[in-house]
Design a protein around this motif. Sequence first.
Motif, PDB file in Angstrom:
ATOM      1  N   VAL A  90       0.837  -1.203   0.000  1.00 23.43           N
ATOM      2  CA  VAL A  90       0.000   0.000   0.000  1.00 23.43           C
ATOM      3  C   VAL A  90       0.871   1.251   0.000  1.00 23.43           C
ATOM      4  CG1 VAL A  90      -1.589   1.364   1.416  1.00 23.43           C
ATOM      5  CG2 VAL A  90      -2.032  -1.069   1.045  1.00 23.43           C
ATOM      6  N   VAL A  91       1.895   1.268   0.847  1.00 23.77           N
ATOM      7  CA  VAL A  91       2.777   2.434   0.938  1.00 23.77           C
ATOM      8  C   VAL A  91       3.579   2.603  -0.348  1.00 23.77           C
ATOM      9  CG1 VAL A  91       4.756   3.405   2.181  1.00 23.77           C
ATOM     10  CG2 VAL A  91       2.889   2.348   3.451  1.00 23.77           C
ATOM     11  N   GLN A  92       4.052   1.494  -0.916  1.00 30.55           N
ATOM     12  CA  GLN A  92       4.783   1.589  -2.186  1.00 30.55           C
ATOM     13  C   GLN A  92       3.890   2.135  -3.302  1.00 30.55           C
ATOM     14  OE1 GLN A  92       6.150  -2.566  -2.236  1.00 30.55           O
ATOM     15  NE2 GLN A  92       8.263  -1.818  -2.299  1.00 30.55           N
ATOM     16  N   THR A  98       4.744  13.952  -0.780  1.00 37.84           N
ATOM     17  CA  THR A  98       5.062  13.208   0.447  1.00 37.84           C
ATOM     18  C   THR A  98       6.042  12.088   0.117  1.00 37.84           C
ATOM     19  OG1 THR A  98       2.881  13.665   1.379  1.00 37.84           O
ATOM     20  CG2 THR A  98       4.123  11.836   2.351  1.00 37.84           C
ATOM     21  N   VAL A  99       7.114  12.000   0.905  1.00 41.46           N
ATOM     22  CA  VAL A  99       8.094  10.920   0.767  1.00 41.46           C
ATOM     23  C   VAL A  99       7.603   9.720   1.569  1.00 41.46           C
ATOM     24  CG1 VAL A  99      10.446  10.166   1.271  1.00 41.46           C
ATOM     25  CG2 VAL A  99      10.030  12.478   0.410  1.00 41.46           C
ATOM     26  N   PHE A 100       7.249   8.653   0.868  1.00 43.75           N
ATOM     27  CA  PHE A 100       6.806   7.416   1.523  1.00 43.75           C
ATOM     28  C   PHE A 100       7.955   6.412   1.501  1.00 43.75           C
ATOM     29  CE2 PHE A 100       2.714   9.180   0.228  1.00 43.75           C
ATOM     30  CZ  PHE A 100       1.941   8.948   1.347  1.00 43.75           C
ATOM     31  N   ALA A 101       8.207   5.804   2.648  1.00 39.89           N
ATOM     32  CA  ALA A 101       9.239   4.771   2.746  1.00 39.89           C
ATOM     33  C   ALA A 101       8.876   3.829   3.879  1.00 39.89           C
ATOM     34  CB  ALA A 101      10.613   5.391   2.978  1.00 39.89           C
ATOM     35  N   MET A 102       9.553   2.691   3.924  1.00 40.54           N
ATOM     36  CA  MET A 102       9.299   1.719   4.984  1.00 40.54           C
ATOM     37  C   MET A 102      10.626   1.124   5.449  1.00 40.54           C
ATOM     38  SD  MET A 102       7.462  -0.340   2.094  1.00 40.54           S
ATOM     39  CE  MET A 102       7.371   1.294   1.344  1.00 40.54           C
ATOM     40  N   ASP A 145      10.018  -5.955  -6.363  1.00 35.48           N
ATOM     41  CA  ASP A 145       8.878  -5.583  -7.197  1.00 35.48           C
ATOM     42  C   ASP A 145       7.675  -5.274  -6.307  1.00 35.48           C
ATOM     43  OD1 ASP A 145      10.381  -6.047  -9.472  1.00 35.48           O
ATOM     44  OD2 ASP A 145       9.783  -8.164  -9.591  1.00 35.48           O
ATOM     45  N   HIS A 146       6.765  -4.422  -6.836  1.00 31.34           N
ATOM     46  CA  HIS A 146       5.553  -4.137  -6.089  1.00 31.34           C
ATOM     47  C   HIS A 146       4.369  -4.156  -7.030  1.00 31.34           C
ATOM     48  CE1 HIS A 146       5.461   0.037  -7.608  1.00 31.34           C
ATOM     49  NE2 HIS A 146       6.783  -0.001  -7.474  1.00 31.34           N
ATOM     50  N   LEU A 147       3.178  -4.143  -6.484  1.00 32.77           N
ATOM     51  CA  LEU A 147       1.965  -4.241  -7.292  1.00 32.77           C
ATOM     52  C   LEU A 147       1.632  -2.903  -7.938  1.00 32.77           C
ATOM     53  CD1 LEU A 147      -0.296  -6.360  -4.886  1.00 32.77           C
ATOM     54  CD2 LEU A 147       1.246  -7.175  -6.681  1.00 32.77           C
ATOM     55  N   SER A 148       0.872  -2.982  -8.998  1.00 33.26           N
ATOM     56  CA  SER A 148       0.407  -1.755  -9.655  1.00 33.26           C
ATOM     57  C   SER A 148      -0.751  -1.162  -8.876  1.00 33.26           C
ATOM     58  CB  SER A 148      -0.047  -2.077 -11.072  1.00 33.26           C
ATOM     59  OG  SER A 148      -1.210  -2.904 -11.037  1.00 33.26           O
ATOM     60  N   GLU A 149      -1.146   0.041  -9.251  1.00 34.52           N
ATOM     61  CA  GLU A 149      -2.253   0.719  -8.579  1.00 34.52           C
ATOM     62  C   GLU A 149      -3.538  -0.102  -8.692  1.00 34.52           C
ATOM     63  OE1 GLU A 149      -4.753   4.927  -8.874  1.00 34.52           O
ATOM     64  OE2 GLU A 149      -2.901   4.660 -10.000  1.00 34.52           O
TER      65      GLU A 149
END
Length: 624
Positions: free
Chosen positions: A429-431, A440-444, A577-581
């Motif tokens: 979700v954050v990615q 906004t800079v999002f990171a984990m 890798d991350h999921l698309s929107e």
Amino acid sequence: MLKLLSALSRSQRAYVFLGIDLALIPVALLLTYAVQVLPASALETLRASLPVLPYLLLIAAALSKWLGLPNIQLKAYERFAIGLTALYAAGIAGALAGLSWIAGLGLPAGTHVIFGLCYFIFAVAIRMVLLQVVTAIYRRAEPRRRVLIYGAGTTGTQLAQALSAHDSIDPVAFVDDNTSLQGMLLAGLPVHPPARIAELVRARRINRVVLAMPSLSQPKQAQIARRLQKMGLEVQVLPSFAQLIGEEALIDKLTPVAPQNFLGRKSTDTGLQEACQSYEGRSVLVSGAGGSIGSELCRQLLGCHPSRLVLYELSELALYTVHQELTQLTEGMGIEIVPVLGSVTDPRQVRKVLGDHGVQVVLHAAAYKHVPLVEANPLPGLANNVFGTRTLARAAAGAGVERFILISSDKAVRPANVMGASKRLAELVVQDLASRYDRTVFAMVRFGNVLGSSGSVVPLFQEQVSRGGPVTVTDPAVKRFFMTIREAVQLVLKAGAGAQGGEVFVLDMGKPVPILQLARQVIESAGYSVRDEANADGDIEIEIIGLRPGEKLEEELTLNGDLIGTRYPKIFCAREDHLSEIEVAGVLRGLRQALAAGDEAAARAVIARWVEGYADSEAGRRRL
């Protein structure tokens, strides 16, 4: 009779004893005259002595009051009191000799010596008899507690002697592991082996056991106590000599070994240095501020001097505790501390808090993190960890927050449990938001177990040790990554300060630590030994209980092992890798429907489809 005895005041009882002592004087005189060869009979000689008797009684009464004999309680009538009685008897014998000489009675000199001896014997004997009579009255009137003494050594025998005169306790027997004592009579009580406890309890109607073995280690005493309590017995422990002489206060101040001592490596503490610039003078919100990680984030942030620190917490007690602590720490620093009681799943409250307090940095530590609990309650875990993260992150983007840092977990990598899967979905979700919002800079930040945090293994082991064991380990092969709270939080703040957007930061946690080895270290650090096949006389046993649903033998920190170094030596960036929107929207829609329907199976199916490496926990449970 008991009511009469209980109604007597202390002074009235003293007068009763004084009356008895005075009444014994003519009785002792009569016996003295009877055993001697005198010109007249014993009664005639006593009648001849009547003129001096009133004076003798007055002198005796004064001497008794002066010595304090009437004020000595029956149960306290021991060697010192017997010595006073001997002195008293000698005194009245001397008074009789003087009065007889003045009155010209012409009694032989030996008469006064015999009188003193007779009176002494009578006075001591009457008190012994009275003690038995009064004790019998109290015992008949009040129920007796029948006690078994575990331990027939010096301490146990002294305890038995002390309890023998107690008003409401009746020592029945000893039990002791020492075979040389079994079958003997000590302090008038038989000594039995521990194997006969159940039989003794039934036959002798025992309802309390006193452990009189202060030299035995605390874990072993605790093990014996638990075994006896399972029989329905009340168990009490006789304090050690150190406790009796006042060293208990010192013992209470001794604290368990600090969790960082079990790290197996040197912890790193390089300070935040230039990372503080990202937090200095800013309004910072910490979700889950009352938890172990959240509260440490708050403490370290104080060193960066933010203008405002918003404590967002669901637990009232946790919020009150951390607010009290931080208020004291920030006195005179000019930092505003704002306590907010609420849930991250409430979008209206989240938007209001971010707007009202002008929040510029969000550190999201709020989460349900205990694996077995979330495994047993998957829907609340997913609602809080996934939708709570999404609600707070979207509100942060809408409010123009500068930085949003998610605190993640190594359990998010190929998770075998719902908790880990929920953290992985929170990362996705954050990615996704990081790819769609530029302001906004999002990171984990992903790391493993934190030593000393709530629910972590070291405090659990220390608590089990304090109860006498056993210390429970799920599997001999289990290994985990560990960091100290201070070390982990310091690296989180550094990673958050250096984030550019969308990174998954991984902390260098060293080599994984075998949990079995950690359990041994905790036991030995407490001053005890491990009881196993090699050491049957050890203090605490390590019990293997088997992996719980959702647990893995070893955790991982990355999906593919592809790491990029950062400017901080202990912080790496994972390429994943991350999921698309559209895919993220599909995940959230499926989860929302499962939550609305209360369908755990549907929720697990969504996780299994979208979370890489997730093994269905139901299948895992069947395998276990």
